[in-house]
Each structure stands twice: as structure tokens, then as C-alpha cells.
Design a protein around this motif. Structure first.
Motif, PDB file in Angstrom:
ATOM      1  N   HIS A 192       8.501  -8.786  -6.302  1.00  0.00           N
ATOM      2  CA  HIS A 192       8.205 -10.164  -6.681  1.00  0.00           C
ATOM      3  C   HIS A 192       8.052 -10.173  -8.198  1.00  0.00           C
ATOM      4  N   ALA A 193       7.661 -11.300  -8.760  1.00  0.00           N
ATOM      5  CA  ALA A 193       7.385 -11.348 -10.197  1.00  0.00           C
ATOM      6  C   ALA A 193       6.269 -10.369 -10.533  1.00  0.00           C
ATOM      7  N   ILE A 194       5.272 -10.281  -9.654  1.00  0.00           N
ATOM      8  CA  ILE A 194       4.165  -9.328  -9.814  1.00  0.00           C
ATOM      9  C   ILE A 194       3.981  -8.594  -8.498  1.00  0.00           C
ATOM     10  N   VAL A 195       3.839  -7.274  -8.582  1.00  0.00           N
ATOM     11  CA  VAL A 195       3.586  -6.458  -7.402  1.00  0.00           C
ATOM     12  C   VAL A 195       2.317  -5.647  -7.648  1.00  0.00           C
ATOM     13  N   PHE A 196       1.399  -5.712  -6.686  1.00  0.00           N
ATOM     14  CA  PHE A 196       0.183  -4.917  -6.714  1.00  0.00           C
ATOM     15  C   PHE A 196       0.402  -3.716  -5.804  1.00  0.00           C
ATOM     16  N   VAL A 197       0.023  -2.535  -6.273  1.00  0.00           N
ATOM     17  CA  VAL A 197       0.156  -1.317  -5.481  1.00  0.00           C
ATOM     18  C   VAL A 197      -1.238  -0.728  -5.297  1.00  0.00           C
ATOM     19  N   GLY A 198      -1.627  -0.551  -4.039  1.00  0.00           N
ATOM     20  CA  GLY A 198      -2.915   0.057  -3.724  1.00  0.00           C
ATOM     21  C   GLY A 198      -2.721   1.455  -3.171  1.00  0.00           C
ATOM     22  N   VAL A 199      -3.636   2.367  -3.562  1.00  0.00           N
ATOM     23  CA  VAL A 199      -3.605   3.748  -3.087  1.00  0.00           C
ATOM     24  C   VAL A 199      -5.003   4.175  -2.666  1.00  0.00           C
ATOM     25  N   PRO A 200      -5.089   5.241  -1.836  1.00  0.00           N
ATOM     26  CA  PRO A 200      -6.414   5.750  -1.461  1.00  0.00           C
ATOM     27  C   PRO A 200      -7.123   6.350  -2.681  1.00  0.00           C
ATOM     28  N   PRO A 201      -8.427   6.352  -2.713  1.00  0.00           N
ATOM     29  CA  PRO A 201      -9.299   5.675  -1.761  1.00  0.00           C
ATOM     30  C   PRO A 201      -9.168   4.173  -1.952  1.00  0.00           C
ATOM     31  N   TRP A 202      -9.212   3.435  -0.887  1.00  0.00           N
ATOM     32  CA  TRP A 202      -8.879   2.013  -0.857  1.00  0.00           C
ATOM     33  C   TRP A 202      -9.986   1.166  -1.478  1.00  0.00           C
ATOM     34  N   THR A 203      -9.964   1.060  -2.817  1.00  0.00           N
ATOM     35  CA  THR A 203     -10.920   0.221  -3.553  1.00  0.00           C
ATOM     36  C   THR A 203     -10.153  -0.599  -4.582  1.00  0.00           C
ATOM     37  N   PRO A 204     -10.716  -1.722  -5.021  1.00  0.00           N
ATOM     38  CA  PRO A 204     -10.028  -2.529  -6.041  1.00  0.00           C
ATOM     39  C   PRO A 204      -9.698  -1.747  -7.317  1.00  0.00           C
ATOM     40  N   GLU A 205     -10.477  -0.724  -7.623  1.00  0.00           N
ATOM     41  CA  GLU A 205     -10.217   0.088  -8.820  1.00  0.00           C
ATOM     42  C   GLU A 205      -8.954   0.937  -8.675  1.00  0.00           C
ATOM     43  N   ASN A 206      -8.471   1.090  -7.446  1.00  0.00           N
ATOM     44  CA  ASN A 206      -7.269   1.874  -7.195  1.00  0.00           C
ATOM     45  C   ASN A 206      -6.059   0.998  -6.886  1.00  0.00           C
ATOM     46  N   VAL A 207      -6.067  -0.209  -7.442  1.00  0.00           N
ATOM     47  CA  VAL A 207      -4.937  -1.125  -7.327  1.00  0.00           C
ATOM     48  C   VAL A 207      -4.353  -1.305  -8.729  1.00  0.00           C
ATOM     49  N   ALA A 208      -3.048  -1.168  -8.840  1.00  0.00           N
ATOM     50  CA  ALA A 208      -2.352  -1.358 -10.110  1.00  0.00           C
ATOM     51  C   ALA A 208      -1.407  -2.546  -9.982  1.00  0.00           C
ATOM     52  N   ALA A 209      -1.084  -3.176 -11.106  1.00  0.00           N
ATOM     53  CA  ALA A 209      -0.163  -4.319 -11.120  1.00  0.00           C
ATOM     54  C   ALA A 209       1.064  -3.977 -11.962  1.00  0.00           C
ATOM     55  N   TYR A 210       2.225  -4.458 -11.488  1.00  0.00           N
ATOM     56  CA  TYR A 210       3.495  -4.224 -12.169  1.00  0.00           C
ATOM     57  C   TYR A 210       4.293  -5.521 -12.208  1.00  0.00           C
ATOM     58  N   SER A 258       0.849  -1.189   0.000  1.00  0.00           N
ATOM     59  CA  SER A 258       0.000   0.000   0.000  1.00  0.00           C
ATOM     60  C   SER A 258       0.883   1.237   0.000  1.00  0.00           C
ATOM     61  N   HIS A 259       0.397   2.279  -0.643  1.00  0.00           N
ATOM     62  CA  HIS A 259       1.074   3.569  -0.690  1.00  0.00           C
ATOM     63  C   HIS A 259       0.096   4.618  -0.167  1.00  0.00           C
ATOM     64  N   PRO A 260       0.029   4.815   1.142  1.00  0.00           N
ATOM     65  CA  PRO A 260      -0.940   5.737   1.730  1.00  0.00           C
ATOM     66  C   PRO A 260      -0.847   7.176   1.227  1.00  0.00           C
ATOM     67  N   LYS A 261       0.321   7.570   0.744  1.00  0.00           N
ATOM     68  CA  LYS A 261       0.463   8.947   0.255  1.00  0.00           C
ATOM     69  C   LYS A 261      -0.072   9.113  -1.161  1.00  0.00           C
ATOM     70  N   GLY A 262      -0.510   8.015  -1.796  1.00  0.00           N
ATOM     71  CA  GLY A 262      -1.192   8.114  -3.083  1.00  0.00           C
ATOM     72  C   GLY A 262      -0.369   7.877  -4.328  1.00  0.00           C
TER      73      GLY A 262
END
Length: 139
Positions: free
Chosen positions: A98-116, A83-87
Motif C-alpha cells: 500500500h502507500a504505507i505498510v506496517f511490519v510487526g515482528v516478535p515480541p509482539w509490541t508496538p515498539e516492534n512495528v516498523a513503517a515503510y 506480521s512477520h513471525p520469523k522476525g
């Protein structure tokens, strides 16, 4: 394309919201799309779908002493959520790659999660309304 279940992303976002302003990190594991219950869209039955996580706080005292994550089974996780609370929705040098990293930002919803991927290249994230099969303790 990276696949994850809505339930997994929702729970991870809830953890991040509860921990704010601190960060959250969790190891993530996959299940084959063919083993899921619900809508898997166009995913091939063998496609790995991120479905499960390992609690970020379990084994923390052991980790502090030995400097390694002993709470997660070795080689059984294919990804990581941070999570990246600062956005900032992008990977940073401090994120555990890792091979895949998910980054979540506020507002905390699945739509605000990105994959790298491990090279910080954004990946298309497909959110599935499916669930892994129930597993009993001891299986």
C-alpha cells in the motif's frame, strides 16, 4: 513521519501473536489528528493518523472465489499491516504494498512495528496515545 495510535498497534500485535506461526494482514485507515481524543503531540490537525483496521478474516470465502479483497471498502484504506513471525522486520516481495505498510515482528509490541512507504523505504513511526472518536453503527 507516519502517525499511528498505540491502541491500533497493540490490537494488531495481539492478532499477530494469536496467529503465530501464521501471518496476519489487515487493511488500515486513518483519522485526522484534529478529530482524535488524547495526546496528538505536534501533529497538525489535518495530519492523517492510522487509527482503524478491517478484520483480516472477514469475507475470506468471497476473496478465495473472486481473488480480490471484497471485505474492505474500496479506496478507504491508506495502509496495510503485515506480521512477520520469523522476525524479519523488513518488507518482502510477498507483502501487499500500500502507500504505507506496517511490519510487526516478535515480541509482539508496538515498539516492534516498523513503517515503510511503497518503495520499501523505512519511515519514522510516531506512536500517539490518542483514540478516534466513537462511531455508532449506521454513521
Amino acid at each position: 513521519m507516519i502517525y499511528a495510535t498505540r491502541g491500533l498497534l497493540t490490537v494488531l500485535c495481539e492478532f499477530a501473536a494469536d496467529a503465530e506461526p501464521d501471518t496476519v494482514t489487515a487493511s488500515l485507515a486513518t483519522t485526522a489528528a484534529g478529530d482524535l481524543e488524547g495526546d496528538v503531540g505536534d501533529a497538525d490537525p489535518d495530519t492523517p493518523v492510522f487509527t482503524d483496521f478491517y478484520m483480516p478474516a472477514s469475507g475470506e470465502s468471497i476473496t478465495a472465489v473472486f481473488g480480490m479483497d471484497l471485505s474492505t471498502p474500496s479506496a478507504q484504506t491508506q495502509g496495510r499491516y503485515v506480521s512477520h513471525p520469523k522476525g524479519n522486520p523488513e518488507l518482502t516481495i510477498e507483502d501487499d504494498l500500500h502507500a504505507i505498510v506496517f511490519v510487526g515482528v516478535p515480541p509482539w509490541t508496538p515498539e516492534n512495528v516498523a513503517a515503510y512507504d511503497r518503495r520499501s523505504t523505512p519511515q519514522e513511526l510516531v506512536v500517539l496515545d490518542a483514540e478516534p472518536p466513537e462511531v455508532s453503527v449506521g454513521e
